[in-house]
Scaffold this active site. Structure first.
Site, mmCIF file in Angstrom:
data_model
loop_
_atom_site.group_PDB
_atom_site.id
_atom_site.type_symbol
_atom_site.label_atom_id
_atom_site.label_comp_id
_atom_site.label_asym_id
_atom_site.label_seq_id
_atom_site.Cartn_x
_atom_site.Cartn_y
_atom_site.Cartn_z
ATOM 1 N N TRP A 273 0.815 -1.219 0.000
ATOM 2 C CA TRP A 273 0.000 0.000 0.000
ATOM 3 C C TRP A 273 0.847 1.267 0.000
ATOM 4 C CZ3 TRP A 273 -5.121 1.530 0.227
ATOM 5 C CH2 TRP A 273 -5.396 2.786 0.791
ATOM 6 N N ASP B 229 -0.119 8.957 1.427
ATOM 7 C CA ASP B 229 0.417 10.321 1.303
ATOM 8 C C ASP B 229 1.910 10.416 0.958
ATOM 9 O OD1 ASP B 229 -1.947 10.401 2.705
ATOM 10 O OD2 ASP B 229 -1.172 11.519 4.400
ATOM 11 N N GLN C 229 3.665 7.271 2.829
ATOM 12 C CA GLN C 229 2.973 6.374 3.730
ATOM 13 C C GLN C 229 2.858 5.017 3.063
ATOM 14 O OE1 GLN C 229 1.147 7.309 7.073
ATOM 15 N NE2 GLN C 229 3.198 8.067 6.708
ATOM 16 N N SER D 76 1.993 10.789 8.637
ATOM 17 C CA SER D 76 2.581 11.806 7.755
ATOM 18 C C SER D 76 3.362 12.885 8.482
ATOM 19 C CB SER D 76 1.476 12.447 6.914
ATOM 20 O OG SER D 76 1.055 11.496 5.971
ATOM 21 N N GLU E 166 -6.322 17.737 6.859
ATOM 22 C CA GLU E 166 -5.126 16.918 7.011
ATOM 23 C C GLU E 166 -4.011 17.511 6.151
ATOM 24 O OE1 GLU E 166 -6.991 12.562 7.762
ATOM 25 O OE2 GLU E 166 -6.905 13.091 5.670
ATOM 26 N N TRP F 173 -5.285 7.198 -5.413
ATOM 27 C CA TRP F 173 -5.666 5.871 -4.907
ATOM 28 C C TRP F 173 -6.194 4.992 -6.020
ATOM 29 C CZ3 TRP F 173 -8.185 9.831 -1.542
ATOM 30 C CH2 TRP F 173 -9.128 10.566 -2.249
HETATM 31 C C1 FRU Z 1 -4.085 11.576 5.004
HETATM 32 C C2 FRU Z 1 -3.778 10.856 6.304
HETATM 33 C C3 FRU Z 1 -2.978 11.718 7.260
HETATM 34 C C4 FRU Z 1 -2.281 10.689 8.111
HETATM 35 C C5 FRU Z 1 -1.959 9.628 7.089
HETATM 36 C C6 FRU Z 1 -1.938 8.230 7.622
HETATM 37 O O1 FRU Z 1 -4.359 10.685 3.956
HETATM 38 O O2 FRU Z 1 -4.978 10.416 6.907
HETATM 39 O O3 FRU Z 1 -3.767 12.626 7.999
HETATM 40 O O4 FRU Z 1 -1.133 11.172 8.733
HETATM 41 O O5 FRU Z 1 -2.943 9.726 6.081
HETATM 42 O O6 FRU Z 1 -1.475 7.353 6.645
#
Ligand code: FRU
Length: 495
Positions: A16, A19, A35, A79, A203, A278
């Site tokens: 997977w 971010d 991520q 993140s 976010e 995505w």
């Molecule tokens: C955004 C988010 C961030 C978080 C991360 C976790 O897509 O939700 O707020 O840090 O993804 O993977």
């Protein structure tokens, strides 16, 4: 069926991706952390994946940079960003710990690297860093974005405010370790009229002080009750004395698939932005891939005359080799322009039309099955519609249309840059409007580009459309292919 893995775009070797994190131009290389959960095709226990590139075209895969460990990030390294602290690369990120009641704690953590390739990282023994809480209750408290100015270090955190709006919190620190709360930098209630929907949770805030003097704030908007409505909003304003005044806002990308966009400042002073595109495949079809999630290509972002400018990074255009060129071709309703494109293609087009005419550009079009992604534009309507409802024969793939206003320019010229790469297409119109769309054509011949002029129903005059210029460029595929493991290795999973 195994879907076409994009080659020019960053994808995870396995598992997977979401971010972009820690975007930094360091010792001549662009580093993109992301991520990642290499063991799952779904959001799981997040770590920081890592790739780097000198040219923004070919990417080198590195080992994971930050992985959860006993302590304040046991349940995930979420993140964050990377700054240069007197020559020491310093990552400031969100640490997650799961609570017995099903909730989680989010705190700000630090890791440092003195490795020129940013492969080796050491977590700070004092983690989590000291944070004065805001003087009200919040649930989301994450995604630190840090920079230094004349007043020391500043940090933004994304949050949900008690009044139901999303917000950005501002902190200050002399040393990156001890942070004092300075207030709410911006909330959904502060946006000027005409703002897009901005949900209840913000976010991944990112801020650029642009060479033009404006401040550009990116926020990714989310509302737990409307899961599908996620996108990044670009707010143009001013930042002075720790106050941000919003002047205008719009979606950064008008397509279905661009979220959590973040900024990188290059050594030559440009700002690049990358976002997360995505998968829109059904769960069963996703399992035919060994990976999930694509990073949008780096885009140059800026503001000119108050308008957001967004174009693919110049390195990508410059790194591509011209394959096909068409000039001054009149396209009539009975005589479309059709060209077979390479599987990775940069298409640049200038189309000349008037208020009576309209065009359709079909991408990844299959003459046998009719699969195609459509860009429709009419001079009189002044809006662009991207229709992906015919783009895949797979059932349960997400379809739908994306739309953006784009009045016909005074000189009648509409310029487009389109990047086609496996299951992602990025479309840029007038160097300002972008659409990121994931599509999954199944036909082996879904590689045609067709430009059609459509009959103007309300006019006696024939519709006129001139393709003033169309170029299709591509890349050395073997150089791109080296950047990702063979599919058989990816399916075998991480070592
Ligand atoms: C955004 C988010 C961030 C978080 C991360 C976790 O897509 O939700 O707020 O840090 O993804 O993977």
């Amino acid at each position: 069926m195994i879907q076409d893995r994009p080659l020019l775009h960053i994808t995870p070797p396995t598992g997977w991706l979401n971010d972009p994190n820690g975007l930094v131009h360091w010792k001549g290389r662009h580093h993109v952390f992301y991520q990642s959960d290499p063991a799952s095709l779904w959001f799981g226990v997040m770590q920081w994946g890592h790739v780097s590139s000198e040219d923004l075209v070919t990417w080198k895969q590195h080992p994971a940079a930050l992985v959860p460990s006993p302590g304040a990030d046991l349940a995930g390294c979420w993140s964050g960003c990377i700054v240069d602290d007197e020559g020491v690369a310093t990552a400031i990120y969100t640490g997650i710990v799961k609570l017995d009641n099903g909730g989680k704690t989010q705190s700000v953590l630090i890791a440092t690297s003195t490795d020129p390739e940013l492969v080796e990282w050491t977590k700070d023994p004092e983690n989590p860093v000291v944070i004065e809480p805001p003087d009200f209750e919040v649930d989301a408290f994450r995604d630190p974005y840090v920079w230094r100015d004349g007043n020391g270090w500043a940090m933004l955190l994304g949050t949900d405010l008690p009044d139901g709006h999303g917000g950005v919190l501002l902190y200050r620190s002399p040393d990156l370790r001890d942070w004092r709360f300075r207030g709410v930098l911006l909330s959904g209630a502060d946006l000027p009229a005409g703002a897009p929907w901005t949900g209840s949770v913000w976010e991944c805030p990112n801020l650029a002080i642009l060479p033009s003097g404006e401040a550009l704030l990116l926020i990714s908007v989310h509302d737990p009750s409307t899961l599908s409505l996620h996108y990044t909003v670009a707010v143009i304003g001013t930042f002075a004395s720790d106050r941000f005044i919003a002047i205008s806002s719009r979606r950064l990308d008008h397509g279905h698939d661009c979220y959590a966009a973040a900024l990188e400042k290059t050594a030559d002073g440009r700002f690049l932005t990358y976002g997360w595109a995505w998968e829109t495949l059904s769960p069963e079809d996703r399992e035919t891939q060994a990976w999930s999630g694509v990073m949008t290509l780096p885009r140059e972002v800026g503001v000119r005359d108050g308008v957001l400018i967004l174009t693919p990074a110049r390195e990508i255009r410059e790194g591509a080799t011209l394959k096909t060129k068409v000039e001054s071709r009149v396209v009539t309703p009975n005589n479309p322009l059709e060209i077979v494109a390479p599987s990775v293609a940069v298409v640049e087009a200038t189309l000349l039309l008037d208020h009576k005419s309209s065009f359709r550009i079909a991408l990844r079009s299959s003459p046998t099955s009719g699969e195609e992604l459509r860009i429709d534009y009419s001079g009189s309507r002044g809006s662009i519609v991207i229709d992906r409802s015919q783009a895949s024969q797979l059932v349960n793939v997400l379809g739908g249309q994306s739309t953006a206003e784009y009045p016909l320019p005074y000189d009648g010229r509409v310029t487009l840059t389109i990047i086609i790469d496996g299951t992602i297409v990025e479309i840029f119109v007038g160097n300002s409007i972008a659409f990121s769309e994931r599509i999954y054509p199944q036909s082996a011949d879904a590689n045609m580009i067709r430009i059609e002029s459509q009959v103007a129903t309300f006019s006696e005059q024939p519709a006129t459309l001139v393709v003033e210029r169309l170029t299709i460029s591509t890349f050395d595929m073997s150089a791109l292919a080296r950047a990702v493991p063979a599919l058989s290795d990816a399916l075998a999973g991480p070592a």
